[in-house]
Write an enzyme that holds these catalytic residues in place. Structure first.
Site, PDB file in Angstrom:
ATOM      1  N   LYS A 185       5.056   9.886   8.244  1.00 22.86           N
ATOM      2  CA  LYS A 185       4.850   9.658   9.771  1.00 22.86           C
ATOM      3  C   LYS A 185       5.868  10.190  10.758  1.00 22.86           C
ATOM      4  O   LYS A 185       5.810  11.219  11.082  1.00 22.86           O
ATOM      5  CB  LYS A 185       4.774   8.210   9.648  1.00 22.86           C
ATOM      6  CG  LYS A 185       3.505   7.362   8.852  1.00 22.86           C
ATOM      7  CD  LYS A 185       3.293   6.040   9.068  1.00 22.86           C
ATOM      8  CE  LYS A 185       2.274   5.482   7.965  1.00 22.86           C
ATOM      9  NZ  LYS A 185       1.175   5.356   8.279  1.00 22.86           N
ATOM     10  N   TYR A 187       0.866  -1.373  -0.041  1.00 26.01           N
ATOM     11  CA  TYR A 187      -0.130   0.137   0.012  1.00 26.01           C
ATOM     12  C   TYR A 187       0.831   1.200   0.081  1.00 26.01           C
ATOM     13  O   TYR A 187       1.923   1.372   0.731  1.00 26.01           O
ATOM     14  CB  TYR A 187      -0.802   0.005   1.075  1.00 26.01           C
ATOM     15  CG  TYR A 187      -1.782   1.424   1.316  1.00 26.01           C
ATOM     16  CD1 TYR A 187      -1.442   2.308   2.198  1.00 26.01           C
ATOM     17  CD2 TYR A 187      -2.775   1.322   0.376  1.00 26.01           C
ATOM     18  CE1 TYR A 187      -2.462   3.347   2.399  1.00 26.01           C
ATOM     19  CE2 TYR A 187      -3.667   2.627   0.534  1.00 26.01           C
ATOM     20  CZ  TYR A 187      -3.248   3.626   1.404  1.00 26.01           C
ATOM     21  OH  TYR A 187      -4.178   4.669   1.649  1.00 26.01           O
ATOM     22  N   ASP A 191       9.528   2.631  -0.649  1.00 23.65           N
ATOM     23  CA  ASP A 191       8.615   3.412   0.038  1.00 23.65           C
ATOM     24  C   ASP A 191       8.611   3.236   1.633  1.00 23.65           C
ATOM     25  O   ASP A 191       8.246   2.406   2.238  1.00 23.65           O
ATOM     26  CB  ASP A 191       7.113   3.084  -0.134  1.00 23.65           C
ATOM     27  CG  ASP A 191       5.918   3.664   0.381  1.00 23.65           C
ATOM     28  OD1 ASP A 191       4.932   3.626   0.004  1.00 23.65           O
ATOM     29  OD2 ASP A 191       6.384   4.529   1.414  1.00 23.65           O
TER      30      ASP A 191
HETATM   31  P1  KE4 Z   1      -0.708   8.885   3.911  1.00 22.25           P
HETATM   32  O1  KE4 Z   1      -1.236   9.373   2.777  1.00 22.25           O
HETATM   33  O2  KE4 Z   1      -1.624   8.185   4.703  1.00 22.25           O
HETATM   34  O3  KE4 Z   1       0.188   9.989   4.780  1.00 22.25           O
HETATM   35  O4  KE4 Z   1       0.390   7.848   3.544  1.00 22.25           O
HETATM   36  C1  KE4 Z   1       0.320   6.586   2.516  1.00 22.25           C
HETATM   37  C2  KE4 Z   1       1.200   5.743   2.937  1.00 22.25           C
HETATM   38  C3  KE4 Z   1       2.111   5.421   1.794  1.00 22.25           C
HETATM   39  N1  KE4 Z   1       3.230   4.480   2.119  1.00 22.25           N
HETATM   40  C4  KE4 Z   1       2.982   3.524   3.068  1.00 22.25           C
HETATM   41  C5  KE4 Z   1       3.917   2.375   3.233  1.00 22.25           C
HETATM   42  C6  KE4 Z   1       2.009   3.593   4.033  1.00 22.25           C
HETATM   43  O5  KE4 Z   1       1.933   2.831   5.098  1.00 22.25           O
HETATM   44  C7  KE4 Z   1       1.105   4.752   3.877  1.00 22.25           C
HETATM   45  C8  KE4 Z   1      -0.312   4.729   4.796  1.00 22.25           C
HETATM   46  N2  KE4 Z   1      -0.051   3.884   5.869  1.00 22.25           N
HETATM   47  C9  KE4 Z   1      -1.420   3.769   6.368  1.00 22.25           C
HETATM   48  C10 KE4 Z   1      -1.501   2.567   7.439  1.00 22.25           C
HETATM   49  N3  KE4 Z   1      -0.731   1.097   7.200  1.00 22.25           N
HETATM   50  C11 KE4 Z   1      -2.175   4.961   6.866  1.00 22.25           C
HETATM   51  C12 KE4 Z   1      -3.421   4.522   7.936  1.00 22.25           C
HETATM   52  C13 KE4 Z   1      -4.592   5.097   7.097  1.00 22.25           C
HETATM   53  O6  KE4 Z   1      -4.794   5.087   5.965  1.00 22.25           O
HETATM   54  O7  KE4 Z   1      -5.250   5.762   7.804  1.00 22.25           O
END
Ligand code: KE4
Length: 424
Positions: free
Chosen positions: A266, A143, A238
């Site tokens: 994060k 993801y 990523d």
């Molecule tokens: P954000 O757009 O949510 O800040 O980041 C996207 C993203 C990109 N790459 C990786 C490896 C990620 O894990 C994420 C976002 N992680 C999720 C939880 N696994 C965010 C939680 C959510 O969607 O509310």
């Protein structure tokens, strides 16, 4: 007594789809109602009824220091009085960019943005511009945020909610995306043999966390590094989750593999909205205004988010921070494995991140994960919440340990988990 979270959820659903601003928070995947949170400190989270939880979700990996660390709050408090956003450059952005470029091996220059999604979206655009090629390889269960062309066989909330692909994303948008099984060198090799010079990049979570924690097989990341070099494609790590997680330089430093582009998020924002993508200067010079690859953001490099990020990274650089965190985590994971032996549970971990899989077999890719017993996960999760433990509310996510998790928190957690799995 009425559970205030339920009242809050009913109210929220009137004004926001699903009552939340991000799907995984809804607990829908585990047929539950979400906790509404009032505050947090250190390893603890408190819901609106003041119930206390030992938090292993930690805002999905953000809070490696624990919630509301004193040093970060103080820095932010001082910064607030100077204003919150100027739409003009500030020295703090340069300081954070300098810190990141000094710490992350692949990064000479970095662009700060507002989320991991934005970082990934921009990194892929940059890779396509730099190589002049279109196709992107990702991995099933990976993801990378909700950018259209990567919502293919994705993990995290899509896997949690059983959404295989997303309405609203035209077929044409995903025609250039190839999703392959993680840890499968042969299928990557075959994709390159088939598409040769059409592949702009591979994007990979070096240690996937969005299908639960899955470890790369020995040599797999090096294989990805070699085959992208061989075909003049780029390797995008990523590291939105793994950045600054296992050690200060992230997974790329841990494995000694230097990608071409890295995305971050994060941890580097200390709990404020942030994302970043970086590479060597030869690649980054394509980004506007130096180059013509356009990417922009009103609040990019926001002074408050940057202040929190700088204060956080400075704490991470303190001597023995990672040795202490990782030793504590290894100990905890050892005992977690001991007390869940012969219970149809597999625990995958990578330093201070881990997933408790309700699964009989080893887990090396998304197909393995999908064989997990979601009903047992749901039961375990709900029993844990009732006992004051908050794990990430999905089998397809990671849990995290922070510097603020004290021995008594971890021992209490082991006792509770032992009591719960005894009934399984
Ligand atoms: P954000 O757009 O949510 O800040 O980041 C996207 C993203 C990109 N790459 C990786 C490896 C990620 O894990 C994420 C976002 N992680 C999720 C939880 N696994 C965010 C939680 C959510 O969607 O509310």
């Amino acid at each position: 007594m009425i559970d205030t979270s339920i009242l809050e959820f009913a109210k929220a659903k009137k004004y926001m789809p699903g009552g939340v601003n991000s799907p995984v928070r809804s607990f829908k995947g585990i047929n539950g109602d979400p906790l509404f949170i009032s505050r947090a400190k250190g390893s603890k989270l408190y819901d609106v009824d003041n119930n206390e939880y030992i938090d292993f979700c930690l805002s999905w990996g953000v809070h490696i220091l624990g919630h509301a660390p004193q040093s970060v709050l103080k820095a932010v408090e001082d910064a607030l009085w100077n204003g919150t956003s100027f739409g003009m450059p500030t020295p703090g952005e340069t300081e954070l960019a300098k810190l990141i470029s000094e710490i992350v091996p692949s990064i000479e220059q970095v662009r700060l943005v507002n989320s991991g999604t934005e970082a990934v979206m921009s990194a892929v655009r940059l890779a396509r511009a730099f190589t002049g090629k279109k196709k992107i390889i990702k991995f099933d269960g990976g993801y990378h945020g909700h950018v259209d062309h990567l919502l293919v066989s994705a993990g995290s909330g899509l896997a949690t909610l059983g959404i295989s692909s997303t309405p609203g994303v035209p077929e044409e948008f995903v025609q250039q995306t190839i999703s392959l099984p993680f840890n499968d060198e042969l299928q990557v090799f075959e994709a390159f043999a088939k598409y040769k010079d059409e592949i702009a990049a591979i994007i990979v979570e070096p240690v996937p966390a969005n299908m639960g924690v899955v470890l790369p097989k020995e040599g797999f990341l090096q294989f990805l590094r070699n085959i992208t070099k061989q075909y003049n494609s780029l390797l995008i790590f990523d590291e939105v989750i793994t950045g600054f997680r296992p050690k200060i330089g992230g997974a790329q430093s841990y494995f000694g593999i230097t990608p071409d582009i890295t995305t971050l998020g994060k941890i580097i924002g200390g709990g404020f909205p942030i994302g970043a993508y970086g590479a060597n200067k030869e690649i980054m010079r394509l980004i506007a205004p130096e180059g013509n690859v356009y990417q922009a953001g009103t609040l990019s490099g926001n002074p408050i988010a940057v202040t929190a990020g700088i204060a956080s990274l400075k704490r991470l650089e303190t001597p023995l921070f990672y040795e202490t965190l990782n030793h504590k985590s290894r100990d905890f994971i050892f005992w977690l494995k001991e007390i869940t032996k012969n219970k149809g549970i597999v625990i995958n971990s990578f330093q201070s991140m881990f997933t408790i899989f309700f699964n009989e077999n080893e887990i090396h890719n998304f197909e393995d994960v999908k064989k997990s017993d979601l009903a047992r996960f749901e039961l375990f999760f709900k029993k844990s919440v009732n006992k004051g433990l908050l794990f990430s509310p999905s089998q397809f996510e990671a849990n995290f340990i922070s510097a603020a998790h004290l021995p008594e928190d971890l021992n209490k957690t082991l006792d509770i988990v032992f009591q719960i799995v005894k009934t399984f």
